[in-house]
Design an enzyme around this catalytic site. Structure first.
Site, PDB file in Angstrom:
ATOM      1  N   CYS A  67     -27.222  60.947 -55.592  1.00  9.90           N
ATOM      2  CA  CYS A  67     -26.395  61.798 -56.309  1.00  9.90           C
ATOM      3  C   CYS A  67     -26.753  61.602 -57.908  1.00  9.90           C
ATOM      4  CB  CYS A  67     -25.000  61.658 -56.272  1.00  9.90           C
ATOM      5  SG  CYS A  67     -24.022  62.380 -57.596  1.00  9.90           S
ATOM      6  N   THR A  81     -24.959  60.877 -60.343  1.00 14.94           N
ATOM      7  CA  THR A  81     -24.135  59.880 -60.610  1.00 14.94           C
ATOM      8  C   THR A  81     -25.058  58.487 -60.297  1.00 14.94           C
ATOM      9  OG1 THR A  81     -22.219  61.008 -60.088  1.00 14.94           O
ATOM     10  CG2 THR A  81     -21.887  58.713 -60.397  1.00 14.94           C
ATOM     11  N   HIS A 104     -27.328  57.958 -62.699  1.00 12.83           N
ATOM     12  CA  HIS A 104     -26.564  57.276 -64.214  1.00 12.83           C
ATOM     13  C   HIS A 104     -26.196  55.960 -64.041  1.00 12.83           C
ATOM     14  CE1 HIS A 104     -26.644  61.451 -66.036  1.00 12.83           C
ATOM     15  NE2 HIS A 104     -25.999  61.886 -65.212  1.00 12.83           N
ATOM     16  N   GLU A 118     -21.459  59.348 -51.446  1.00 13.32           N
ATOM     17  CA  GLU A 118     -21.694  60.680 -50.612  1.00 13.32           C
ATOM     18  C   GLU A 118     -21.766  60.168 -49.291  1.00 13.32           C
ATOM     19  OE1 GLU A 118     -24.506  63.012 -52.244  1.00 13.32           O
ATOM     20  OE2 GLU A 118     -23.307  63.216 -54.227  1.00 13.32           O
ATOM     21  N   CYS A 132      -3.316  54.594 -58.296  1.00 16.19           N
ATOM     22  CA  CYS A 132      -1.956  53.929 -58.748  1.00 16.19           C
ATOM     23  C   CYS A 132      -0.822  54.302 -57.860  1.00 16.19           C
ATOM     24  CB  CYS A 132      -1.640  53.681 -60.330  1.00 16.19           C
ATOM     25  SG  CYS A 132      -0.977  55.262 -60.875  1.00 16.19           S
ATOM     26  N   CYS A 138       1.129  57.269 -61.477  1.00 12.81           N
ATOM     27  CA  CYS A 138       1.031  57.876 -62.671  1.00 12.81           C
ATOM     28  C   CYS A 138       1.300  59.596 -62.790  1.00 12.81           C
ATOM     29  CB  CYS A 138      -0.211  57.817 -63.366  1.00 12.81           C
ATOM     30  SG  CYS A 138      -1.697  58.774 -62.619  1.00 12.81           S
ATOM     31  N   CYS A 159      -1.485  61.145 -60.499  1.00  9.51           N
ATOM     32  CA  CYS A 159      -1.158  60.838 -58.938  1.00  9.51           C
ATOM     33  C   CYS A 159      -0.284  61.601 -58.323  1.00  9.51           C
ATOM     34  CB  CYS A 159      -1.121  59.385 -58.767  1.00  9.51           C
ATOM     35  SG  CYS A 159      -2.712  58.535 -58.742  1.00  9.51           S
ATOM     36  N   CYS A 208      -6.429  60.004 -62.294  1.00  7.50           N
ATOM     37  CA  CYS A 208      -5.698  58.584 -62.471  1.00  7.50           C
ATOM     38  C   CYS A 208      -6.474  57.625 -63.145  1.00  7.50           C
ATOM     39  CB  CYS A 208      -5.318  58.129 -61.051  1.00  7.50           C
ATOM     40  SG  CYS A 208      -4.563  56.310 -61.330  1.00  7.50           S
ATOM     41  N   GLY A 238     -21.707  71.194 -63.587  1.00  2.06           N
ATOM     42  CA  GLY A 238     -22.629  70.270 -63.603  1.00  2.06           C
ATOM     43  C   GLY A 238     -22.468  69.346 -64.802  1.00  2.06           C
ATOM     44  N   THR A 252     -10.103  66.124 -54.947  1.00  2.00           N
ATOM     45  CA  THR A 252      -8.628  65.893 -54.767  1.00  2.00           C
ATOM     46  C   THR A 252      -8.463  66.210 -53.341  1.00  2.00           C
ATOM     47  OG1 THR A 252      -7.901  68.130 -54.951  1.00  2.00           O
ATOM     48  CG2 THR A 252      -7.864  66.714 -57.015  1.00  2.00           C
TER      49      THR A 252
HETATM   50 ZN    ZN Z   1     -22.022  62.577 -55.849  1.00  2.00          ZN
HETATM   51 ZN    ZN Z   2      -2.484  57.158 -60.811  1.00  2.93          ZN
END
Ligand code: ZN
Ligand code: ZN
Length: 347
Positions: A49, A51, A54, A71, A100, A103, A106, A114, A266, A293
């Site tokens: 990915c 990420t 990065h 992934e 957590c 919060c 969450c 979070c 993106g 989520t």
């Molecule tokens: Zn990814």
């Molecule tokens: Zn949280």
């Protein structure tokens, strides 16, 4: 002999070894063991990915030394207490190892926001290895119609669903433009099509293979230079940027109609310069989504089970962990659509 028996089994993994650019290499780490309410997944594939690139260049936070890769898909091979009924199931996990659960984010079901979340592949050992341990509550069973490697696309699709669903950004009959025909763009285009939009996907001449794939999935491919000829003088009802590229985002804002809906899928990874007045002048609705989520994973399951989104054609390359460097480099060059590493090829 007795020494060998008592030794902790190890496995080969792709590690971010230390802070700073690069410091990425294969290494030996202990094979993970499942604690209570955890499972060990025998990895079939983990997707490469943006990420990961990065993290390689220290442009995304990580906690080295850590096994990279988020992934993930594979089969549950070991379960801790309370997770026994998952053994043998083919799965893909949500990426949060820790949130957590107290919060405001969450409690609202937005674990992605979070502030203390820790994710696999950056803060906790991830999927570029033969085995990975994850909390059982993160598991989603991969639909039987999805191939062994394509299960790695559940996570990117969950991020797309987080951007586009709940509520749906497109209505039946809308014209939609997706900028950028990579894996995220083709997934974005498929979800918009499932929402009833007529979807155009744009790319550069270098994207021809990706645009051909998009066309084979019932999407209308167009070269970026020809976008304005698709809805001349009107503009698109919905534009989604999946390029993360300054020129792509700029073109997307220009191509949208007055009062239209713009979605940022993106990430650019750096500050960019934009004609942001267009948001005011056109009274645009601008939305986005970050990671995923539980609700967006539920969307993924429905989109796959109904056949509205297909994943297998997007897997263009499967390589062993030992070929990680060339596969990362090809991902950087946007060569192929989704490249995955299958650790079973290393043995
Ligand atoms: Zn990814
Ligand atoms: Zn949280």
């Amino acid at each position: 002999m007795a020494e060998n028996v008592s030794k902790t089994p190890t496995m080969t993994a792709l590690l971010k070894l230390d802070k700073g650019a690069e410091n990425v290499a294969l290494g030996e780490v202990p094979r993970p063991v499942a604690g209570p309410d955890e499972v060990v997944i025998g990895v079939y594939a983990t997707g490469i990915c943006g990420t990961d690139l990065h993290i390689q260049h220290d442009e995304f936070p990580s906690l080295p030394p850590v096994v990279m890769g988020h992934e993930v898909t594979g089969r549950v091979v070991e379960a801790g207490r309370g997770a026994e009924d998952w053994v043998g199931k083919r799965v893909s996990p949500e990426t949060y190892f820790y949130t957590c659960d107290r919060c405001a984010a969450c409690l609202a079901g937005r674990r992605n926001l979070c502030p203390t979340r820790k994710s696999i592949g950056s803060h906790v050992n991830g999927g570029f290895a033969s085995h990975v341990v994850v909390p059982v509550r993160n598991l989603h069973e991969v639909h039987e119609s999805v191939g062994e490697h394509a299960g790695a696309l559940y996570e990117p699709l969950s991020c797309v669903a987080q951007c586009l669903c709940d509520p749906a950004v497109a209505s039946p009959g809308d014209s939609a433009l997706v900028v950028g025909p990579g894996a995220m763009g083709i997934l974005t285009a498929q979800v918009l099509k499932a929402q009833g939009a007529v979807v155009t996907i744009s790319g550069t001449p270098a994207d021809q293979q990706r645009l051909d794939l998009a066309e084979s999935l019932g999407l209308r491919p167009v070269l970026a230079a020809d976008v304005e000829n698709v809805t001349p003088g009107v503009g698109f009802d919905v534009v989604a940027d999946a390029s993360g590229n300054e020129r792509g985002i700029d073109a997307g804002l220009s191509a949208i109609r007055k009062g239209g809906h713009y979605v940022q899928v993106g990430l650019t990874g750096k500050p960019i310069s934009l004609a942001i007045d267009l948001i005011c002048l056109k009274e645009l609705v601008v939305t986005s989504g970050f990671a995923s989520t539980p609700r967006s994973w539920h969307r993924v399951e429905q989109l796959i089970a109904s056949g509205a989104v297909v994943l297998d054609p997007l897997i263009t390359d499967v390589a062993p962990l030992s070929a990680w460097a060339s596969s990362f480099e090809r991902t950087r060059r946007a060569d192929g659509v989704k490249l995955v590493l299958d650790p079973r090829l290393d043995t």
